[in-house]
Design a protein around this motif. Structure first.
Motif, PDB file in Angstrom:
ATOM      1  N   TYR A 253       0.830  -1.205   0.000  1.00 42.73           N
ATOM      2  CA  TYR A 253       0.000   0.000   0.000  1.00 42.73           C
ATOM      3  C   TYR A 253       0.868   1.260   0.000  1.00 42.73           C
ATOM      4  N   ALA A 254       1.940   1.257   0.789  1.00 45.23           N
ATOM      5  CA  ALA A 254       2.835   2.424   0.836  1.00 45.23           C
ATOM      6  C   ALA A 254       3.481   2.676  -0.518  1.00 45.23           C
ATOM      7  N   LEU A 255       3.956   1.619  -1.161  1.00 44.80           N
ATOM      8  CA  LEU A 255       4.560   1.771  -2.484  1.00 44.80           C
ATOM      9  C   LEU A 255       3.516   2.167  -3.526  1.00 44.80           C
ATOM     10  N   ASP A 256       2.293   1.638  -3.385  1.00 45.35           N
ATOM     11  CA  ASP A 256       1.215   2.010  -4.310  1.00 45.35           C
ATOM     12  C   ASP A 256       0.935   3.507  -4.246  1.00 45.35           C
ATOM     13  N   LYS A 257       0.965   4.087  -3.046  1.00 46.00           N
ATOM     14  CA  LYS A 257       0.728   5.527  -2.903  1.00 46.00           C
ATOM     15  C   LYS A 257       1.795   6.330  -3.638  1.00 46.00           C
ATOM     16  N   ILE A 258       3.039   5.901  -3.528  1.00 50.86           N
ATOM     17  CA  ILE A 258       4.143   6.581  -4.204  1.00 50.86           C
ATOM     18  C   ILE A 258       3.958   6.494  -5.715  1.00 50.86           C
ATOM     19  N   GLN A 259       3.653   5.277  -6.192  1.00 51.96           N
ATOM     20  CA  GLN A 259       3.484   5.080  -7.635  1.00 51.96           C
ATOM     21  C   GLN A 259       2.306   5.859  -8.175  1.00 51.96           C
ATOM     22  N   MET A 261       0.862   8.619  -6.982  1.00 49.29           N
ATOM     23  CA  MET A 261       1.086  10.060  -6.999  1.00 49.29           C
ATOM     24  C   MET A 261       2.039  10.456  -8.123  1.00 49.29           C
ATOM     25  N   SER A 262       3.117   9.702  -8.279  1.00 53.92           N
ATOM     26  CA  SER A 262       4.079  10.030  -9.344  1.00 53.92           C
ATOM     27  C   SER A 262       3.458   9.824 -10.718  1.00 53.92           C
ATOM     28  N   LYS A 263       2.607   8.807 -10.860  1.00 54.70           N
ATOM     29  CA  LYS A 263       1.970   8.551 -12.160  1.00 54.70           C
ATOM     30  C   LYS A 263       1.022   9.688 -12.523  1.00 54.70           C
ATOM     31  N   LYS A 264       0.217  10.135 -11.569  1.00 53.23           N
ATOM     32  CA  LYS A 264      -0.745  11.206 -11.854  1.00 53.23           C
ATOM     33  C   LYS A 264      -0.033  12.508 -12.207  1.00 53.23           C
TER      34      LYS A 264
END
Length: 290
Positions: A253-259, A261-264
């Motif tokens: 979940y933590a890595l998903d948040k990073i990905q 945000m950076s993707k958007k």
């Protein structure tokens, strides 16, 4: 006379075996994802490798990055056959059996199915192009404008600030010093905008700036990597301590948040850079002839 009863029975048995094989393969792939995520969040070397891979493959999920890192350690940019075809490249015949399984959206965009993915070195065709933001360019100005639009806090100028940007969670204010080079400003502003979003105007209970620092710097690194902007790797010495005691699901979940945000942010930058190009190609209106 055909034995339809036997034919139907055999088909049902075959279909059952196929479904069981598919389910076993999915479960095995998910287990590999979990192992990869555990490794990424435990090893500074693996985390640094993950950031590079995510920057080079911004649209792919953390789970798919983890799968490729485990199965194709030498991979850089990867994709399915359909993706390579869209980029005017094709998988070389001798590499067809050297794929790695990743999850892709199923038919009609419903659910996810396992499909083959290949590294760019396993393909041939047109050279890949990627945007590069240069100092003092219109593109850099557009990118900085786009990123600042993601801030969920007031933005102010502070020329006494010793760093290019800083989010103060106490005042809920993002300060910018405009006297730094563009590449330093870009990297710092992304990280501080990420902090504003993690804090969400105080709506996130238990927000701690220091605890969010690696995530914010990771978002910055991924986007800098994506757009060819130089910046150092985030500090990773305390990685194991940061994730100590976390369940695999929480790490994902933590890595998903990073990905996410950076993707958007990256998609918005790409969209606005493309809009700039379109405007520059549009000829000015002709003056009426008198």
């Amino acid at each position: 006379m055909a034995n339809l009863e036997q034919i139907v029975t055999q088909k049902a048995e075959k279909d059952t075996r196929w479904r069981e094989q598919q389910q076993a393969e999915r479960e095995n792939t998910v287990a590999m994802q979990d192992a990869g995520i555990e490794q990424i969040t435990s090893s500074p070397e693996a985390y640094a490798r993950y950031l590079d891979m995510q920057g080079d493959n911004p649209t792919y999920s953390v789970g798919n990055i983890a799968l490729v890192m485990l199965a194709l350690p030498q991979a850089t940019v990867f994709g399915t056959r359909d993706r390579w075809r869209a980029l005017n490249r094709s998988v070389m015949g001798e590499e067809m059996n050297n794929s790695v399984k990743i999850f892709a959206k199923g038919p009609m965009g419903r659910g996810y199915t396992l499909t083959d993915a290949y590294d760019v070195t396993q393909t041939q065709g047109r050279d890949l192009k990627r945007p590069v933001l240069k100092e003092g360019s219109k593109g850099m100005e557009t990118a900085l404008t786009t990123v600042l639009n993601y801030a969920v806090a007031p933005v102010v100028i502070d020329k006494e600030l010793p760093v290019p940007a800083y989010y103060d969670p106490g005042n809920m204010e993002l300060a910018i010093n405009p006297d730094f080079p563009d590449h330093e400003a870009f990297a710092a502003i992304i990280a501080e905008v990420a902090q504003t979003r993690f804090h969400a105007k105080g709506a996130v209970p238990g927000y701690n700036r220091a605890e969010c620092e690696l995530d914010a710097q990771s978002v910055s690194y991924i986007l800098c990597r994506r757009f060819g902007v130089e910046r150092p790797m985030p500090e990773l010495e305390n990685l194991s301590e940061l994730y100590d005691g976390w369940e695999t699901e929480d790490r994902r979940y933590a890595l998903d948040k990073i990905q996410d945000m950076s993707k958007k942010m990256g998609r918005s930058i790409d969209k606005n850079l493309e809009a700039d190009k379109q405007r520059s190609r549009t000829p000015p209106p002709r003056r009426p002839v008198r």
